[in-house]
Design an enzyme around this catalytic site. Sequence first.
Site, short mmCIF file in Angstrom:
data_model
loop_
_atom_site.label_atom_id
_atom_site.label_comp_id
_atom_site.label_asym_id
_atom_site.label_seq_id
_atom_site.Cartn_x
_atom_site.Cartn_y
_atom_site.Cartn_z
N THR A 125 30.64 34.32 40.58
CA THR A 125 31.95 34.74 41.32
C THR A 125 31.87 35.81 42.41
O THR A 125 31.05 36.49 42.14
CB THR A 125 32.94 35.21 40.31
OG1 THR A 125 34.05 35.67 40.93
CG2 THR A 125 32.52 36.04 39.25
N ASP A 126 32.74 35.74 43.37
CA ASP A 126 32.84 36.87 44.33
C ASP A 126 33.27 37.96 43.70
O ASP A 126 33.26 39.22 44.40
CB ASP A 126 33.89 36.38 45.47
CG ASP A 126 35.21 35.99 45.17
OD1 ASP A 126 35.59 36.19 43.89
OD2 ASP A 126 35.91 35.57 46.01
N GLU A 127 33.85 38.06 42.45
CA GLU A 127 34.40 39.19 41.94
C GLU A 127 33.31 40.31 41.65
O GLU A 127 33.50 41.51 41.70
CB GLU A 127 35.31 38.81 40.72
CG GLU A 127 36.42 37.85 40.72
CD GLU A 127 37.68 38.32 40.06
OE1 GLU A 127 38.32 37.29 39.55
OE2 GLU A 127 37.56 39.30 39.39
N TYR A 152 35.53 41.54 33.04
CA TYR A 152 35.14 40.02 33.38
C TYR A 152 33.99 40.32 34.49
O TYR A 152 32.80 39.84 34.39
CB TYR A 152 36.20 39.13 33.78
CG TYR A 152 35.88 38.00 34.60
CD1 TYR A 152 35.23 36.91 34.18
CD2 TYR A 152 35.86 37.90 35.98
CE1 TYR A 152 34.66 35.95 34.71
CE2 TYR A 152 35.94 36.88 36.81
CZ TYR A 152 34.93 35.77 35.95
OH TYR A 152 34.56 34.58 36.92
N LYS A 156 30.04 39.34 34.49
CA LYS A 156 29.13 38.23 35.47
C LYS A 156 28.21 38.71 36.32
O LYS A 156 27.23 38.40 36.56
CB LYS A 156 30.50 37.63 36.24
CG LYS A 156 31.53 36.70 35.71
CD LYS A 156 30.80 35.49 34.96
CE LYS A 156 30.48 34.43 36.07
NZ LYS A 156 29.89 32.97 35.41
P1 NAD Z 1 37.17 27.93 32.21
O1 NAD Z 1 37.74 29.20 31.44
O2 NAD Z 1 38.32 26.90 32.54
O3 NAD Z 1 36.05 27.02 31.32
C1 NAD Z 1 35.10 27.92 30.61
C2 NAD Z 1 34.39 26.74 29.84
O4 NAD Z 1 33.55 27.46 28.86
C3 NAD Z 1 35.43 26.42 28.81
O5 NAD Z 1 35.27 25.05 28.57
C4 NAD Z 1 35.07 27.13 27.28
O6 NAD Z 1 35.15 26.38 26.22
C5 NAD Z 1 33.35 27.12 27.43
N1 NAD Z 1 32.94 28.42 26.95
C6 NAD Z 1 33.30 29.54 26.69
N2 NAD Z 1 32.40 30.25 26.10
C7 NAD Z 1 31.63 29.44 25.75
C8 NAD Z 1 30.24 29.65 24.88
N3 NAD Z 1 30.22 30.79 24.25
N4 NAD Z 1 29.70 28.58 24.52
C9 NAD Z 1 29.79 27.22 25.04
N5 NAD Z 1 30.86 27.04 25.89
C10 NAD Z 1 31.68 28.23 26.17
O7 NAD Z 1 36.55 28.39 33.44
P2 NAD Z 1 36.39 28.13 34.95
O8 NAD Z 1 37.33 28.48 35.65
O9 NAD Z 1 35.93 26.47 35.00
O10 NAD Z 1 34.81 28.89 35.20
C11 NAD Z 1 33.93 28.23 35.31
C12 NAD Z 1 32.72 29.07 35.55
O11 NAD Z 1 32.99 29.34 37.13
C13 NAD Z 1 32.60 30.52 35.03
O12 NAD Z 1 31.31 31.14 35.01
C14 NAD Z 1 33.26 31.29 36.06
O13 NAD Z 1 32.91 32.84 35.96
C15 NAD Z 1 33.02 30.76 37.25
N6 NAD Z 1 33.89 31.01 38.32
C16 NAD Z 1 35.12 30.60 38.32
C17 NAD Z 1 36.28 30.78 39.40
C18 NAD Z 1 37.49 30.34 39.29
O14 NAD Z 1 38.26 30.28 40.26
N7 NAD Z 1 37.89 29.67 38.24
C19 NAD Z 1 35.58 31.16 40.52
C20 NAD Z 1 34.35 31.50 40.69
C21 NAD Z 1 33.62 31.57 39.66
O1 DAU Z 2 37.39 35.21 42.56
C1 DAU Z 2 36.92 34.41 41.67
C2 DAU Z 2 37.80 34.43 40.63
O2 DAU Z 2 38.90 33.87 40.54
C3 DAU Z 2 37.13 33.95 39.19
O3 DAU Z 2 35.77 34.60 39.00
C4 DAU Z 2 37.95 34.10 38.02
O4 DAU Z 2 37.02 33.36 36.93
C5 DAU Z 2 39.25 33.65 38.20
O5 DAU Z 2 40.00 33.68 37.03
C6 DAU Z 2 39.81 33.97 39.46
O6 DAU Z 2 40.26 35.55 39.26
P1 DAU Z 2 41.46 36.29 39.87
O7 DAU Z 2 41.83 37.31 39.10
O8 DAU Z 2 41.55 36.18 41.37
O9 DAU Z 2 42.47 34.83 39.55
P2 DAU Z 2 44.19 34.74 38.84
O10 DAU Z 2 44.42 33.43 39.13
O11 DAU Z 2 43.99 35.28 37.71
O12 DAU Z 2 44.92 35.64 39.73
C7 DAU Z 2 44.98 35.46 41.24
C8 DAU Z 2 45.64 36.35 42.11
O13 DAU Z 2 47.10 36.46 41.36
C9 DAU Z 2 45.20 38.08 41.47
O14 DAU Z 2 45.37 38.82 42.70
C10 DAU Z 2 46.14 38.58 40.57
C11 DAU Z 2 47.34 37.74 40.94
N1 DAU Z 2 48.21 37.28 39.76
C12 DAU Z 2 47.71 36.56 38.71
C13 DAU Z 2 48.58 36.11 37.74
C14 DAU Z 2 47.81 35.40 36.52
C15 DAU Z 2 49.69 37.39 39.66
O15 DAU Z 2 50.20 37.94 40.55
N2 DAU Z 2 50.44 36.99 38.65
C16 DAU Z 2 49.95 36.37 37.58
O16 DAU Z 2 50.66 36.15 36.75
#
Ligand code: NAD
Ligand code: DAU
Length: 338
Positions: A125-127, A152, A156
């Site tokens: 992730t970019d985080e 988190y 990562k």
């Molecule tokens: P998600 O939370 O929707 O899904 C995570 C999945 O991993 C779930 O199906 C969960 O059951 C499984 N899991 C968790 N712990 C586990 C374990 N110990 N063993 C096996 N399976 C397990 O997550 P997502 O949003 O699909 O993100 C997927 C990946 O992408 C993550 O690595 C996250 O850090 C990365 N990522 C997500 C975003 C985003 O915006 N969602 C952005 C950048 C990177």
């Molecule tokens: O940048 C990549 C990341 O994006 C991934 O690595 C993470 O897995 C993914 O969860 C996401 O993280 P963020 O914290 O950026 O996403 P989230 O949707 O939780 O929040 C997006 C923005 O909105 C952030 O600035 C927080 C804000 N927010 C979020 C929630 C849930 C609100 O203002 N209100 C809310 O209720």
Amino acid sequence: MNLLVTGGAGFIGSNFILYWLKKYPQDKILNLDKLTYAGNLENLKSVENNPNYNFVKGDICNLSLVDSLIKKYNIDTIVHFAAESHVDRSILDPAPFIKTNIEGTYVLLEAALKNKIKRFHHISTDEVFGALPLNSKEKFNEKTAYNPRSPYSASKAASDHLVRAYYVTYGLPITISNCSNNYGPYQFPEKLIPLAITNIIEGKKVPIYGDGLYVRDWLYVEDHCKALDLILHKGKVGETYFIGGLTKDIPNIEVVRKILKIMGKDESYIEYVKDRPGHDRRYAIDWSKINRKLSWKPEVDFDTGLKLTIDWYLKNQDWWKKIKSGEYQKYYQKQYQK
Ligand code: NAD
Ligand code: DAU
């Protein structure tokens, strides 16, 4: 390819499996997922009877399980999505983040090394790069120093370092991608965009943290899958690729205003709430390297992606209503009703 996809029942993992099996019907996929609160096999209903798709419920922290599955399914490629992924939950309880994101990645690396896996792709992730200031032109790129600021992102970051260390130390053929905020179908409704859409459908307010001027770089999930496809087929071992979207510094409040406008609702749905501790102000991704090296660029603009996403949540209300009526309620109370 014989792929082991970890976390394939989550948001991005399930979109990736559906994308891959459609585009490469000859490839085989084994999905290893623990089915935490975020894992949902309903995402994969359309492929559950596909002979080239298998699912095993299990934990990536279990080395003997991972090792035996790699052997049994003759795995040559690992695509590692499995993680605890929600920042707010990591603030409430970091423990599962440390376990899955760090130890789980270590276990997969060990198993990959032992079994001479041809490619280990790590989704990050970019985080992990921390926060950029508002009103600056600065973007994260492949040379930006790590500076994680939440449990988190720290977990990562640790996993990225481990993956790179296995390449440098043991020569494990890895690639890493760091991408920005994904949105699209099957996203768990704890994240901003699906939370906003589903709350609006339910007639509830949308919680906006702090001043609402935090900035994310929004990427439609299918564009992410296409980038992973290119990295897996043409990416250079040992390299990191940054993947980002087409939004230009759009603050959260404007994201929610856009959603309200598309859904024909007014601003009375907006509710400012207490800020997230340590809230990262701004993310922005410079994706010129993957564009230059692999000819990838995001294709779905934000307005189109939001319309597609809203449409999906309107048409799939059973999917998210089931989620919102379960464990989610307890989490929501804890997170928002303090
Ligand atoms: P998600 O939370 O929707 O899904 C995570 C999945 O991993 C779930 O199906 C969960 O059951 C499984 N899991 C968790 N712990 C586990 C374990 N110990 N063993 C096996 N399976 C397990 O997550 P997502 O949003 O699909 O993100 C997927 C990946 O992408 C993550 O690595 C996250 O850090 C990365 N990522 C997500 C975003 C985003 O915006 N969602 C952005 C950048 C990177
Ligand atoms: O940048 C990549 C990341 O994006 C991934 O690595 C993470 O897995 C993914 O969860 C996401 O993280 P963020 O914290 O950026 O996403 P989230 O949707 O939780 O929040 C997006 C923005 O909105 C952030 O600035 C927080 C804000 N927010 C979020 C929630 C849930 C609100 O203002 N209100 C809310 O209720």
